[in-house]
Motif scaffolding. Structure first.
Motif, PDB file in Angstrom:
ATOM      1  N   VAL A 189       0.843  -1.195   0.000  1.00 45.38           N
ATOM      2  CA  VAL A 189       0.000   0.000   0.000  1.00 45.38           C
ATOM      3  C   VAL A 189       0.884   1.253   0.000  1.00 45.38           C
ATOM      4  O   VAL A 189       0.604   2.232  -0.724  1.00 45.38           O
ATOM      5  N   GLY A 190       1.957   1.226   0.789  1.00 49.17           N
ATOM      6  CA  GLY A 190       2.877   2.361   0.784  1.00 49.17           C
ATOM      7  C   GLY A 190       3.489   2.593  -0.581  1.00 49.17           C
ATOM      8  O   GLY A 190       3.612   3.744  -1.039  1.00 49.17           O
ATOM      9  N   TYR A 228       0.795   4.007  -2.946  1.00 45.48           N
ATOM     10  CA  TYR A 228       0.529   5.416  -2.646  1.00 45.48           C
ATOM     11  C   TYR A 228       1.643   6.308  -3.191  1.00 45.48           C
ATOM     12  O   TYR A 228       1.383   7.369  -3.787  1.00 45.48           O
ATOM     13  N   SER A 229       2.886   5.861  -3.006  1.00 49.45           N
ATOM     14  CA  SER A 229       4.024   6.630  -3.507  1.00 49.45           C
ATOM     15  C   SER A 229       3.979   6.757  -5.024  1.00 49.45           C
ATOM     16  O   SER A 229       4.212   7.845  -5.577  1.00 49.45           O
ATOM     17  N   LYS A 237       1.324   6.595  -6.902  1.00 51.28           N
ATOM     18  CA  LYS A 237       0.177   7.415  -7.294  1.00 51.28           C
ATOM     19  C   LYS A 237       0.484   8.900  -7.150  1.00 51.28           C
ATOM     20  O   LYS A 237       0.226   9.678  -8.077  1.00 51.28           O
ATOM     21  N   ILE A 238       1.029   9.302  -6.018  1.00 44.88           N
ATOM     22  CA  ILE A 238       1.275  10.736  -5.815  1.00 44.88           C
ATOM     23  C   ILE A 238       2.436  11.243  -6.672  1.00 44.88           C
ATOM     24  O   ILE A 238       2.595  12.445  -6.858  1.00 44.88           O
ATOM     25  N   PHE A 271      -6.746   2.168   4.432  1.00 42.23           N
ATOM     26  CA  PHE A 271      -5.949   3.263   3.863  1.00 42.23           C
ATOM     27  C   PHE A 271      -6.025   3.227   2.337  1.00 42.23           C
ATOM     28  O   PHE A 271      -6.169   4.267   1.679  1.00 42.23           O
ATOM     29  N   ALA A 272      -5.922   2.009   1.773  1.00 43.11           N
ATOM     30  CA  ALA A 272      -5.930   1.866   0.314  1.00 43.11           C
ATOM     31  C   ALA A 272      -7.219   2.395  -0.288  1.00 43.11           C
ATOM     32  O   ALA A 272      -7.216   3.024  -1.352  1.00 43.11           O
ATOM     33  N   GLN A 329      -9.292   4.633   1.246  1.00 43.85           N
ATOM     34  CA  GLN A 329      -9.367   6.066   1.549  1.00 43.85           C
ATOM     35  C   GLN A 329      -8.690   6.900   0.454  1.00 43.85           C
ATOM     36  O   GLN A 329      -9.178   7.957   0.062  1.00 43.85           O
ATOM     37  N   TYR A 330      -7.548   6.366  -0.056  1.00 43.61           N
ATOM     38  CA  TYR A 330      -6.790   7.107  -1.059  1.00 43.61           C
ATOM     39  C   TYR A 330      -6.967   6.531  -2.467  1.00 43.61           C
ATOM     40  O   TYR A 330      -6.204   6.859  -3.371  1.00 43.61           O
ATOM     41  N   ASN A 331      -7.986   5.688  -2.615  1.00 48.86           N
ATOM     42  CA  ASN A 331      -8.375   5.154  -3.935  1.00 48.86           C
ATOM     43  C   ASN A 331      -7.172   4.662  -4.737  1.00 48.86           C
ATOM     44  O   ASN A 331      -6.909   5.127  -5.852  1.00 48.86           O
ATOM     45  N   LEU A 332      -6.460   3.710  -4.155  1.00 52.03           N
ATOM     46  CA  LEU A 332      -5.260   3.185  -4.805  1.00 52.03           C
ATOM     47  C   LEU A 332      -5.659   2.145  -5.860  1.00 52.03           C
ATOM     48  O   LEU A 332      -5.554   0.941  -5.671  1.00 52.03           O
TER      49      LEU A 332
END
Length: 272
Positions: free
Chosen positions: A122-123, A126-127, A129-130, A157-158, A160-163
């Motif tokens: 997930v980390g 997220y990295s 994606k941003i 978390f995944a 929440q941030y629509n990964l």
């Protein structure tokens, strides 16, 4: 390429590794074979054997690392390292240990302690994606480790941030170290739980049919919903070895040389 024949080939080579290195977790390594075959030979995951850290690669996190000895012959076959190294698994001086780690070309993470793969993946997702990068993150997990709460924090978390660049694949063989998972902490139905957490979910009835897996992976990858995704692949722990398939203690069992040879013969006879 015939993915079923490739799966049989990898299953035989995994058993041969266990014959030389009895400390390897053979039952756990026999259930996800078709998952890895579909990913690597089905043109699903982007990888580069000549440069395992290629910035354009997709990330594969194998959370159930002890149960991925079957990856060794796949990585050798694809050119990550010389196939002769398969003869040295578990030996002093070899980078192919009984539990894989990032010393092995093609592995991203340390895999000894279970339950961390989803959080790490997930980390990474997220990295990516941003950073506006297009690579995907695939995570292969087992049943038992999903009982750990940190996974569900990462799953929340995944969403929440629509990964949407994150795909979890569950090698759902229904067993863990000391029994059937339902007798320790029943997590079923897994699909309902992921759906409740806002994930897109697809269940594969036969996780040992690489073509069903391939179809599922392609459906997931072409799903445009802006949300993380999970494939639940129903598998059999110790697939191909009757003794392991039937035993609730398959996780901790080793096979004798005779049992290994019998299992290999059975696979070869089926192919003929």
């Amino acid at each position: 390429m015939n993915l079923k024949n490739k799966s049989d080939e990898i299953r035989i080579k995994t058993l041969e590794i266990h014959k030389r290195a009895k400390e390897t977790r053979v039952a756990s390594s026999l259930s996800p074979i078709e998952i890895f075959v579909s990913l690597f030979y089905g043109n699903i995951i982007k990888f580069n054997p000549k440069d395992p850290q290629d910035k354009n690669r997709d990330r594969l996190i194998i959370s159930k690392g002890h149960g991925s000895i079957c990856m060794y012959p796949i990585l050798a076959d694809l050119g990550y390292f010389d196939e002769k190294e398969l003869l040295n698994v578990g030996k002093e001086g070899s980078f192919l240990g009984s539990i894989p780690d990032p010393l092995i070309p093609g592995y991203e993470t340390i895999n000894g302690s279970l339950g961390h793969g989803i959080g790490v993946g997930v980390g990474m997702a997220y990295s990516l994606k941003i950073s506006n990068l297009n690579q995907k993150v695939f995570i292969v997990v087992g049943n038992g480790e999903l009982q750990e709460g940190s996974n569900w924090e990462a799953i929340m978390f995944a969403k929440q941030y629509n990964l949407s660049n994150l795909i979890v694949i569950i090698d759902s063989n229904k067993k863990q170290m000391l029994d059937f998972s339902k007798n320790i902490l029943d997590m079923e139905p897994l699909s309902d739980k992921f759906i409740a957490f806002g994930w897109e979910c697809l269940e594969i009835d036969n996780g040992h049919n690489p073509y069903d897996l391939l179809d599922g992976l392609n459906k997931i990858l072409t799903n445009t919903k802006n949300t993380p995704k999970v494939i639940i692949a129903n598998t059999i722990k110790g697939k191909g070895v009757d003794k392991l398939e039937k035993s609730p203690l398959a996780h901790i069992l080793s096979l004798s040389d005779d049992e290994i040879e019998f299992a290999i013969k059975k696979i070869k006879d089926k192919k003929d």
